[in-house]
Structure formats: structure tokens, C-alpha cells
Scaffold this motif. Structure first.
Motif, mmCIF file in Angstrom:
data_model
loop_
_atom_site.group_PDB
_atom_site.id
_atom_site.type_symbol
_atom_site.label_atom_id
_atom_site.label_comp_id
_atom_site.label_asym_id
_atom_site.label_seq_id
_atom_site.Cartn_x
_atom_site.Cartn_y
_atom_site.Cartn_z
ATOM 1 N N ILE A 95 9.819 -3.857 -5.249
ATOM 2 C CA ILE A 95 8.585 -3.251 -4.740
ATOM 3 C C ILE A 95 8.603 -1.723 -4.876
ATOM 4 O O ILE A 95 7.568 -1.084 -5.001
ATOM 5 C CB ILE A 95 8.352 -3.658 -3.264
ATOM 6 N N GLY A 96 9.785 -1.124 -4.886
ATOM 7 C CA GLY A 96 9.871 0.332 -4.935
ATOM 8 C C GLY A 96 10.147 0.900 -6.312
ATOM 9 O O GLY A 96 10.521 2.069 -6.427
ATOM 10 N N LEU A 97 9.944 0.095 -7.372
ATOM 11 C CA LEU A 97 10.332 0.562 -8.702
ATOM 12 C C LEU A 97 9.558 1.807 -9.137
ATOM 13 O O LEU A 97 10.096 2.697 -9.793
ATOM 14 C CB LEU A 97 10.207 -0.557 -9.734
ATOM 15 N N ARG A 98 8.279 1.901 -8.769
ATOM 16 C CA ARG A 98 7.487 3.069 -9.179
ATOM 17 C C ARG A 98 7.981 4.333 -8.481
ATOM 18 O O ARG A 98 8.029 5.414 -9.078
ATOM 19 C CB ARG A 98 6.007 2.827 -8.880
ATOM 20 N N PHE A 99 8.355 4.197 -7.218
ATOM 21 C CA PHE A 99 8.917 5.348 -6.506
ATOM 22 C C PHE A 99 10.246 5.752 -7.126
ATOM 23 O O PHE A 99 10.517 6.946 -7.321
ATOM 24 C CB PHE A 99 9.112 4.995 -5.032
ATOM 25 N N ALA A 100 11.078 4.754 -7.457
ATOM 26 C CA ALA A 100 12.387 5.036 -8.051
ATOM 27 C C ALA A 100 12.232 5.756 -9.389
ATOM 28 O O ALA A 100 12.938 6.739 -9.667
ATOM 29 C CB ALA A 100 13.163 3.736 -8.236
ATOM 30 N N PRO B 78 0.802 -1.245 0.000
ATOM 31 C CA PRO B 78 0.000 0.000 0.000
ATOM 32 C C PRO B 78 0.825 1.279 0.000
ATOM 33 O O PRO B 78 0.297 2.347 -0.350
ATOM 34 C CB PRO B 78 -0.828 -0.121 1.293
ATOM 35 N N SER B 79 2.092 1.205 0.371
ATOM 36 C CA SER B 79 2.936 2.412 0.380
ATOM 37 C C SER B 79 3.272 2.887 -1.019
ATOM 38 O O SER B 79 3.729 4.026 -1.189
ATOM 39 C CB SER B 79 4.243 2.126 1.126
ATOM 40 N N PHE B 80 3.074 2.033 -2.023
ATOM 41 C CA PHE B 80 3.563 2.369 -3.360
ATOM 42 C C PHE B 80 2.448 2.472 -4.393
ATOM 43 O O PHE B 80 2.674 2.298 -5.585
ATOM 44 C CB PHE B 80 4.602 1.321 -3.794
ATOM 45 N N THR B 81 1.232 2.741 -3.935
ATOM 46 C CA THR B 81 0.131 2.977 -4.864
ATOM 47 C C THR B 81 0.296 4.347 -5.518
ATOM 48 O O THR B 81 1.019 5.218 -5.009
ATOM 49 C CB THR B 81 -1.216 2.930 -4.131
ATOM 50 N N SER B 82 -0.393 4.545 -6.636
ATOM 51 C CA SER B 82 -0.313 5.839 -7.339
ATOM 52 C C SER B 82 -0.736 6.986 -6.433
ATOM 53 O O SER B 82 -0.134 8.064 -6.437
ATOM 54 C CB SER B 82 -1.191 5.806 -8.589
#
Length: 517
Positions: free
Chosen positions: A460-465, A141-145
Motif C-alpha cells: 500500500i505504501g509503494l508510491r510513498f516509498a 486515502p493516505s497515499f493519493t497523489s
């Protein structure tokens, strides 16, 4: 009384006997793939097929790229790391099965059971089976849009700090002069400031801090002495059964404990003030075990312990730092070499920003398709990790074959080999963002491009990266030109002492102020 000559005979006999036993032992181990009918390259005594890597003759990336092409023409091949057998997978369809279709047979990563801190053993990347699945679901849930969009303004603050730093250093008495920087160090500071601000509420401006600040401490997370590095290799290759008794780690534990204290202090401050933030740490704190439940026989199954919270926080910092700073570094490197691509990308960025009144909104970022293409090609040529590894958790038959992998067998996917295979990427050493147009991607097998892995156990953090990287590139390119300097090495030389992608002499480039008048 036994004579000296007799003792010498006994000693020599014992040495010969032990040598024969060890030889036969390794000979039996190294016959594993041959007996299975799997193609493999003849291993060398003790080293298996990993001698060039163990002796630091090749970098991690070069080693796995070369292994791929030695096995090219086979769907899979046998490989030995020391005395450990693993299967190298080259066929994209088998990769798809392992990473997606039959993931339930390959849920775990290969880990060493070293005697180390819970801050390491409780990290998501080291968890297995149901324990991994539970932790992954709690972190997702930390990495949703929606969550990521709430962090955009915080990233922009760090981007503005970066622009201000460059502006201050480019100025001179006669106007402007190029400012030369080592990219990994520069972007490492920027990336850690972004993560510290967005994920943990720790305000930091490492670029202007004369002591190096937060980034200076954290960037040494993988720095180990030669003695510790060699000790780890010896244990991994020859004595894996002793790993759980050895107090060693792949991380610099001074850095890990420093990060743990930073996170604990942030937690303590929030608890004492009642402050809450919409960030990664808050999500973990909200899932923490309730100390009031001590009298209950069973705590909430979804609750986290403090070591688990610290472990995931440390992992987020380290993984985010390595991925984002590496991508930014090599994107700038390629743009400095390929000026026509840099100009085209800048034109796209400025054109889109003009339509949004100069604001770097979420919608504006979504329209920057050429930026996505540039980053995609950078990740193809310079993937942060060279290979992926999974462990077979239950016996598995390789599709369209008679090969049955036994439970516990490791499989390797040589990412960098796939990325440089001319069958999938013609002229693979040429930087060509057009490979990542919608049409080109649709025509190519989806499992020959794996910079962040794929499937349920991807990064898991690819979208943030990607979000932080894209915003950083937009702020840079709209204000500055990126150029080669006298210290730039083209092509760069891989560092032979790092498991991550790193240039031996660094990536040195110059920034110059654009004439926007």
C-alpha cells in the motif's frame, strides 16, 4: 513386581511404535502432491523441502531463487515447508489470475496465529477477508497523489539534513576526502526520519544524534535472539497447531512497544492542543472510535480502535523503513559499480533541475525517466522480499488444468526467481536499466516483475516509498559521487539469518563531494 528388563522392553516398544506412527504420518503428508498429480521434489523427513533454509545454509533470497530454477519448465509445482504443503506458481498467466483476475479466491496472506500483542495481530498484513478489505479502504486515502505532494517539502528537509551530514564529514583540512559509510545503516536513519516526519509529525535527525536517536531504536525491529528464532521455526514447521498458545512474535516487542508509546504521545499531544496535521496519523485519528458513543449499542462501523491505529502506524514505519532503505542501499551499490550509469543519471538529474531553477518539484521528478529505469532495475536484481504468498480462501481450479486447490492451501510466487529468469531478462546478473524503458516493459509479460506485489493486496505504501527514494537519490547525485571503498564486497554475500534482503558484511561505499565550480 515388573522387572527392569520388562520395563525396558515396554519403553523400547513404545519408542518403536511412536516412531512408526510418526513415520507413517509424515509419509502420508508427503504424498499429498503426488496423489494430486503435481510435480514435486522428494521432501526430507521433518524438513520437507525447506532444510537448507531452516538450518540457515542458504539465505531467504538464494533459497527461493534456487527453488524457482529447480521447478523451471513446470507451470506450477508442489512444495513442502515442514509438513505444510504449498503450491509454487511459475506461470505468469496463473500469477495474473491469482493476484488480479481471481483475487476473490486468494484474498488472504499466510499468517501464524501466535499469542501476541494486538499491535501485531491488527496490522493490515495480518488481517483477512472483510476485515482486511475494510482496513485497506480506510488507509488508501493516505497515499493519493494529492496527499503525497503535500509531504514533498518535509522529505526535502530530511534530504537537506542528509546532504549537510555528508558535507560536514567529507570536509578536511586539505579540502575534501571521501567519507565511507555502511549504506543500510545510513539510509535506515534517513528513511526513518522521513517516515517519522511525514507520517507522524515526529521531528528527528538521526544522522547527527550521537545516541542514534529514533532510528537506532526502531531499526532493531526484526532483531531476535537465536532461541526465539529457532522456537518460531519449530512451531511453524512442526507444531503450527500450538501457535496460538505461544507468546512469541516475528518482531522485537521492545521496539513495537517503544513505537506504540511514541504514537500514543503524538496522539495525546494533538488531542490536548487541538493541532491537526495533514499526515498518516491524522487520517487514523480522524477515524478513531468516538468515546462519546459508549451508550450506543453499536459504534460507527468505520471507526478504529486505539490498538488498530497503533498497529497500522507501526506497520507503516517498519514496512517503509525496510523497503526504502533497501532500495536506496542497493541503488547506490549498483551505481558505485557502474560508474557510467551513475554519470548518465546525474546528467539527467542536473539537466532537468536546471530547467526548474534547481528546485526538485513534482513536475521535475516526473520527467526523470532514467531515474525510474535505474530504480526499476535495482528492484529487479535486489527485491526487498524474495517471494509472495497467498492462501486459497475457496476451492479453485488452476486455469487450463485439472488441479483443484482446496480452501486453505497456500500458494507461493518466487519473485526473485522470476526476476532472474533469462527467459524474461537476458543476462540477468548484469545491471541494465534499459530493461525498464517503455518499449522493453511493453514487450515483457507484466507479471514477471513483482517487487511490491501486485493487485488489490500489493504494498500500500509503494508510491510513498518510491517518492522518498527518488528525492533522496536526486539530492545525493546532484552533490556527491558514489564510489566503491576498500570494504566493499563485490558481489556481496547474502545474510543467511534475515528474511529481508541484507548483505552479510553490510554494503560499504564512499561519498565524495562533486566539483561544481
Amino acid at each position: 513386581m515388573i522387572s527392569r528388563d520388562t520395563i525396558m522392553v515396554y519403553v523400547v516398544s513404545a519408542i518403536v511404535f511412536l516412531s512408526i506412527v510418526v513415520y507413517l504420518y509424515y509419509r502420508n503428508i508427503y504424498s499429498f502432491w503426488r496423489k494430486m498429480g503435481v510435480f514435486n521434489i522428494e521432501p526430507e523427513f521433518f524438513f520437507g523441502n525447506a532444510k537448507d533454509r531452516v538450518l540457515f545454509r542458504k539465505s531467504f533470497h538464494e533459497f527461493h531463487r534456487d527453488i524457482y530454477f529447480k521447478f523451471k519448465g513446470h507451470r506450477y509445482a508442489g512444495f513442502y515447508v515442514g509438513r505444510r504443503a504449498s503450491l509454487v506458481i511459475l506461470d505468469p498467466e496463473i500469477i495474473k489470475c491469482i493476484m488480479i483476475k481471481d483475487f476473490n479466491h486468494f484474498t488472504d496472506r499466510q499468517t501464524m496465529r501466535l499469542r501476541t500483542s494486538k499491535y501485531i495481530t491488527e496490522m493490515l498484513i495480518n488481517l483477512k477477508g472483510s476485515k482486511w478489505k475494510k482496513m485497506r479502504s480506510q488507509l488508501t486515502p493516505s497515499f493519493t497523489s494529492g496527499k503525497l505532494r503535500t509531504m514533498e517539502h518535509l522529505i526535502d528537509i530530511c534530504c537537506n539534513n542528509m546532504s549537510d551530514f555528508l558535507n560536514d564529514n567529507i570536509k578536511s583540512e586539505n579540502g575534501f576526502k571521501p567519507y565511507e559509510l555502511e549504506m543500510k545503516d545510513f539510509f535506515g536513519k534517513f528513511t526513518l526520519d522521513v517516515i517519522a516526519t511525514c507520517a507522524f509529525g515526529v521531528e528527528s535527525n538521526s544522522l547527527t544524534d550521537v545516541t542514534g536517536g529514533f532510528a537506532s531504536r526502531v531499526s532493531k525491529f526484526a532483531t531476535l535472539s537465536i532461541t526465539k528464532r529457532l522456537s518460531l521455526y519449530i512451531i511453524i514447521l512442526f507444531l503450527p497447531g500450538l501457535a496460538r498458545f505461544v507468546p512469541l512474535s516475528f518482531f522485537n516487542m521492545k521496539v513495537i512497544y517503544f513505537l506504540a508509546n511514541v504514537i500514543k504521545e503524538a496522539k495525546s499531544y494533538r488531542m490536548s492542543t487541538g493541532q491537526k496535521r495533514n499526515d498518516f496519523l491524522q487520517l487514523l485519528l480522524d477515524s478513531e472510535s468516538n468515546p462519546d458513543n459508549k451508550n450506543e449499542n453499536k459504534q460507527n462501523e468505520d471507526s478504529l480502535t486505539e490498538p488498530q491505529i497503533v498497529a497500522q502506524s507501526v506497520l507503516f514505519l517498519i514496512a517503509g523503513f525496510e523497503t526504502s532503505s533497501t532500495l536506496l542501499t542497493f541503488t547506490c551499490y549498483e551505481l558505485a559499480i557502474n560508474q557510467e550509469i551513475q554519470i548518465k543519471l546525474r546528467e539527467e538529474i542536473c539537466s532537468i533541475l536546471d530547467r526548474y531553477n534547481g528546485k526538485c518539484t513534482y513536475e521535475a521528478m516526473q520527467e526523470m525517466t532514467f531515474l525510474d529505469m535505474v530504480l526499476g532495475e535495482t528492484l529487479r536484481m535486489h527485491p526487498p522480499v524474495a517471494q509472495l504468498e497467498r492462501v486459497c480462501t475457496q476451492d479453485y481450479m488452476i486455469p487450463d488444468s485439472n488441479l483443484i486447490l482446496q480452501k486453505g492451501t497456500a500458494v507461493q510466487i518466487p519473485v526473485i526467481g522470476l526476476h532472474y529468469d533469462p527467459e524474461y531478462y537476458p543476462d540477468p546478473y548484469k545491471f541494465d536499466p534499459n530493461r525498464f524503458s517503455a518499449e522493453e516493459k511493453a514487450s515483457r509479460h507484466h507479471y514477471v516483475y513483482l517487487p511490491f506485489g501486485t493487485g488489490p493486496r500489493n504494498c500500500i505504501g509503494l508510491r510513498f516509498a518510491l517518492m522518498s527514494t527518488k528525492r533522496g537519490m536526486v539530492h545525493l547525485l546532484k552533490n556527491f559521487s558514489i564510489e566503491l571503498s576498500n570494504r566493499t564486497t563485490v558481489p556481496y554475500i547474502y545474510s543467511k539469518h534475515s528474511m529481508f534482503l541484507k548483505a552479510q558484511n553490510g554494503i560499504w561505499l564512499s561519498f565524495n563531494k562533486l566539483n561544481t565550480s
